[in-house]
Structure formats: C-alpha cells, structure tokens
Design a protein around this motif. Structure first.
Motif, PDB file in Angstrom:
ATOM      1  N   CYS A  11      54.430  19.904  64.155  1.00  0.00           N
ATOM      2  CA  CYS A  11      53.636  21.091  64.498  1.00  0.00           C
ATOM      3  C   CYS A  11      52.240  20.935  63.899  1.00  0.00           C
ATOM      4  CB  CYS A  11      54.278  22.359  63.945  1.00  0.00           C
ATOM      5  SG  CYS A  11      55.724  22.849  64.893  1.00  0.00           S
ATOM      6  N   LYS A  13      50.504  23.321  62.588  1.00  0.00           N
ATOM      7  CA  LYS A  13      50.475  24.124  61.354  1.00  0.00           C
ATOM      8  C   LYS A  13      51.762  24.937  61.335  1.00  0.00           C
ATOM      9  CE  LYS A  13      47.761  28.027  59.653  1.00  0.00           C
ATOM     10  NZ  LYS A  13      47.889  29.247  60.427  1.00  0.00           N
ATOM     11  N   LYS A  14      52.314  25.160  60.166  1.00  0.00           N
ATOM     12  CA  LYS A  14      53.561  25.920  60.083  1.00  0.00           C
ATOM     13  C   LYS A  14      53.270  27.419  60.269  1.00  0.00           C
ATOM     14  CE  LYS A  14      57.935  25.329  59.182  1.00  0.00           C
ATOM     15  NZ  LYS A  14      58.807  24.775  60.172  1.00  0.00           N
ATOM     16  N   CYS A  15      53.962  28.057  61.199  1.00  0.00           N
ATOM     17  CA  CYS A  15      53.798  29.508  61.370  1.00  0.00           C
ATOM     18  C   CYS A  15      54.462  30.237  60.193  1.00  0.00           C
ATOM     19  CB  CYS A  15      54.420  29.953  62.685  1.00  0.00           C
ATOM     20  SG  CYS A  15      53.707  29.121  64.105  1.00  0.00           S
ATOM     21  N   TYR A  17      56.446  32.686  59.838  1.00  0.00           N
ATOM     22  CA  TYR A  17      57.815  33.216  59.941  1.00  0.00           C
ATOM     23  C   TYR A  17      58.842  32.098  60.182  1.00  0.00           C
ATOM     24  CZ  TYR A  17      56.724  32.324  64.781  1.00  0.00           C
ATOM     25  OH  TYR A  17      56.341  31.707  65.943  1.00  0.00           O
ATOM     26  N   CYS A  18      58.350  30.850  60.264  1.00  0.00           N
ATOM     27  CA  CYS A  18      59.189  29.799  60.837  1.00  0.00           C
ATOM     28  C   CYS A  18      60.002  29.053  59.791  1.00  0.00           C
ATOM     29  CB  CYS A  18      58.300  28.799  61.576  1.00  0.00           C
ATOM     30  SG  CYS A  18      59.239  27.425  62.268  1.00  0.00           S
ATOM     31  N   PHE A  20      62.260  26.761  61.272  1.00  0.00           N
ATOM     32  CA  PHE A  20      62.806  25.692  62.117  1.00  0.00           C
ATOM     33  C   PHE A  20      62.499  24.348  61.444  1.00  0.00           C
ATOM     34  CE2 PHE A  20      61.414  28.570  65.828  1.00  0.00           C
ATOM     35  CZ  PHE A  20      62.564  29.332  65.713  1.00  0.00           C
ATOM     36  N   SER A  22      60.577  21.768  61.390  1.00  0.00           N
ATOM     37  CA  SER A  22      59.327  21.240  61.942  1.00  0.00           C
ATOM     38  C   SER A  22      58.336  21.106  60.796  1.00  0.00           C
ATOM     39  CB  SER A  22      58.780  22.188  63.014  1.00  0.00           C
ATOM     40  OG  SER A  22      58.359  23.390  62.422  1.00  0.00           O
ATOM     41  N   GLY A  58      59.824  22.609  66.712  1.00  0.00           N
ATOM     42  CA  GLY A  58      58.625  21.812  66.724  1.00  0.00           C
ATOM     43  C   GLY A  58      57.742  22.053  67.966  1.00  0.00           C
ATOM     44  N   ASN A  92      53.166  24.390  73.094  1.00  0.00           N
ATOM     45  CA  ASN A  92      52.387  25.482  72.526  1.00  0.00           C
ATOM     46  C   ASN A  92      51.056  25.575  73.264  1.00  0.00           C
ATOM     47  OD1 ASN A  92      54.078  26.696  70.728  1.00  0.00           O
ATOM     48  ND2 ASN A  92      53.528  25.366  69.027  1.00  0.00           N
TER      49      ASN A  92
END
Ligand code: SF4
Length: 373
Positions: A11, A13-15, A17-18, A20, A22, A58, A92
C-alpha cells in the motif's frame, strides 16, 4: 470449480483503521514478490479447474499491468481457467488510470473493485486515505472508459464525525456512477490501529448504536431504490453482478490463495501463508510457508457451512446441505433452528431458511449458535 486468490500486500500508506496484512514503504520487494507468487503457483498440483481469480490486497493496482500479467500467465499455464471466468483486480483510486485499465482488460481482467470508502474529503482525510472524493469518482469513470464494465466499489459508514445525511450524500454519488456492485461496511474498529488509539484516548467519537443503525437503514433504502439486491450482509449487486469469487467463501466452495498471508480452503484443509514479505519470498511454495494449517473435520464443516450460508440472503439450502453431508440440517442443529425460528431471527424459505432483518441485526449471535464446543 475452485476460486484463486492472489494477495498483494503493498500500500502507498497505511490507512488509520486498517489491520489488513498490507505494508507501505516496502515496494522494493515487489519484483521478488511477483517471482515468489509465480513459484508458489507453479508448485501447486497442476490442472485444477478454476472459474474465479481475485487479486486482492493491500493495493493490487500498485503492481504494473505487466506484473499482474506475469502472475496471470503462471495461473493460466497451471490451472484450467474457465472461458467465462470472473477475474477481478482490487484497485485504489490514486493508482488507476484509463490506460492502466485498458492494459488490465487486455490481460483478461473483467472486473474491478475500487476502495473508495467515502465521497467526503473530510472523511477520507480522517481515515488516512491517500485519494480525494473527486479522484474516487474519476477512478470509477476511468475503469468504465478503460473497458471494464463489471465495477464494484467499497464504502463505509458509522465513521467518527459522519452523519446520516453524509451517508445519504455518498449514496447519491454512488447512484450517479456506473457501478453494478457495492460492498458497504459499518466501520469495525480493530485493536492497535491508529484509529483505535485515537478513540481510546478520546480524540474522536464513534456515532452511537442508534445513529449507526439509522445509517445502515439509509444505505439499505437507497440501494433498494437504486435496484441493487442485498444478497449478502454487506454486499449489493444489480443486473446479476454478484461477486462470484466472494460467493465461493460463503457457499463453502474451495479456493486457493497465493501470496503473503493468503488463505486457502482446499481438500478439507484451511491454511494461511506467513504474512512477513521477505520470509514469504524465501519460502513460497514450501510446506513451511504456511503459518497455520487446520484439518476441517465433519463437525467443523457442518458448522462452517451453516454460518457462512447464513451471511447470504438466500440462506441455508437444505438439499445442498444433505448432498454434501449426507444428513439433514435438522439432524445436526434441531434445537438451534427451532430456537432461532421462534426468536424470529431465522425464517423458512422454500429451499431452507435464512436470517430475518432482526437476525441480521444480531448476526454474530445467530452465527455463534451454530458453533458447538
Ligand atoms: S488501502 Fe486498503 S489495505 Fe491498504 S492500508 Fe488502506 S485499507 Fe488497508
């Protein structure tokens, strides 16, 4: 026929709330990752028939079309892929262009699933997404213009600072876009994510249960009005565009996953690959590339079958259950069925039973009733 899944763990950038599997900032592994996935595929028993392929993440759209093409080539050389197979790439909005979609379409990709999450710039910023609302809309159009017409989007509700009006506004934008499938989730706060930390420290507040319920109702009403059928707890489709791949998970069909942390269900076994990317690259295709492996005995199988089937609107098909397990659902779960029917959490259908609206509100309770110690 089986489904094939390829996990792409990268990814931008890591979101916030995530949780997962990734990672950002590890793009230097991508070439070695593609080689490792191809190695893992080539070491799987050859010749299985598959009618779905799903690149999930991801952010699979961080791979160049040529890299997705290399993996598809391995898949096609190794598996017997149905002529009408559903082949999905998750993307995305920031990593999609019309040209990219054309290149994917030329590889046989015929479905795309876009991680939009919200059409509100404030919400997107709050969630730590790297795209804007306009980029989300443009991405859907780019997918359509690039020639992929089976388009799904993901949206979320129940977000801190979100109102029912904002959810309705998201639905209006959805209505203006050429999408035939949507996965619309209520936010789940996962432990140890930045969002979880902020909530714990009181830096933001979730809407209350009643407000979240009303947002969910607003989603259901809008999607119904737009002609989408609500075929699974969080999934809506129109024109018969159900996610054939995801239906395999809920209908107890076999699937095999490749890539770090990919999950598989095949020949009465469930296993998950190791999540660590360098370790996966080193071990891909070897027995010790699996982080966990569980043999599904008959007891577990009947439980899994029932609660997975209940996620779908059509529910449990008694004839299908009997054909798979050689006994009736009543033989296994008489008490549970009678109790949930009496509590009006389940209702009878011509083929078996399914959850009622009340049952869906208490979904986790209903599912838990089918898990025996
Ligand atoms: S883009 Fe998706 S997988 Fe990547 S960090 Fe955000 S939510 Fe997680």
């Amino acid at each position: 026929m089986i489904g094939l899944y390829v996990h792409v763990p990268f990814c931008v950038k890591k979101c916030r709330y995530c949780d997962f599997p990734s990672y950002s900032g590890v793009e230097s592994y991508i070439d070695a990752y593609v080689d490792a996935v191809c190695r893992e595929i080539s070491l799987f028993p050859r010749g299985e028939q598959a009618d779905t392929v799903y690149f999930g993440g991801g952010t699979p759209s961080l791979l160049r079309a040529g890299q997705i093409g290399s993996i598809m080539k391995c898949i096609e050389a190794h598996f017997d892929i149905a002529a009408d197979a559903e082949i999905t790439v998750e993307a995305n909005p920031d990593s999609v262009s019309c040209q990219y979609v054309r290149e994917l379409a030329a590889l046989g990709i015929n479905r795309m699933s876009l991680g939009i999450q919200s059409f509100d710039d404030g919400m997107l910023r709050f969630l730590g997404r790297v795209h804007t609302a306009d980029e989300g809309k443009r991405a859907v159009q780019a997918v359509w213009d690039g020639g992929v017409r089976n388009i799904s989007i993901d949206l979320m509700y129940g977000l801190p600072g979100q109102t029912e009006e904002m959810v309705r506004a998201d639905m209006e934008v959805l209505a203006s876009l050429p999408v035939c499938h949507a996965s619309i989730y209520s936010l789940i706060v996962e432990e140890h994510t930045p969002l979880w930390d902020d909530l714990r420290k009181g830096r933001c507040l979730l809407p209350n249960d009643e407000e979240i319920e009303q947002m969910g109702q607003a989603v259901h009403r809008a999607m119904h009005r737009l002609g989408f059928s609500h075929y699974e707890i969080s999934s809506y489709a129109k024109d018969g565009c159900l996610s054939r791949h995801n239906c395999k998970y809920w209908q107890y069909e076999p699937y095999v996953g490749f890539g770090p942390s990919a999950h598989s269900f095949y020949h009465d076994e469930r296993w998950a690959n190791i999540a660590n990317i360098p370790l996966y690259i080193r071990k891909a295709g070897r027995e010790d590339a699996a982080a966990e492996r569980v043999v599904i005995d008959r007891n577990r199988a009947v439980e899994d079958y029932c609660f997975l089937a209940l996620r779908m609107r059509k529910g449990i098909d008694y004839a299908d259950f009997r054909q798979r397990f050689g006994c009736s659902v009543e033989d296994e779960f008489a008490d549970v069925l009678h109790r949930l029917l009496a509590q009006k959490m389940l209702e009878a259908t011509p083929a078996g039973c399914r959850m009622t609206a009340l049952g869906r509100d208490y979904g986790n309770y209903v599912f838990s009733q089918f898990i025996r110690e």
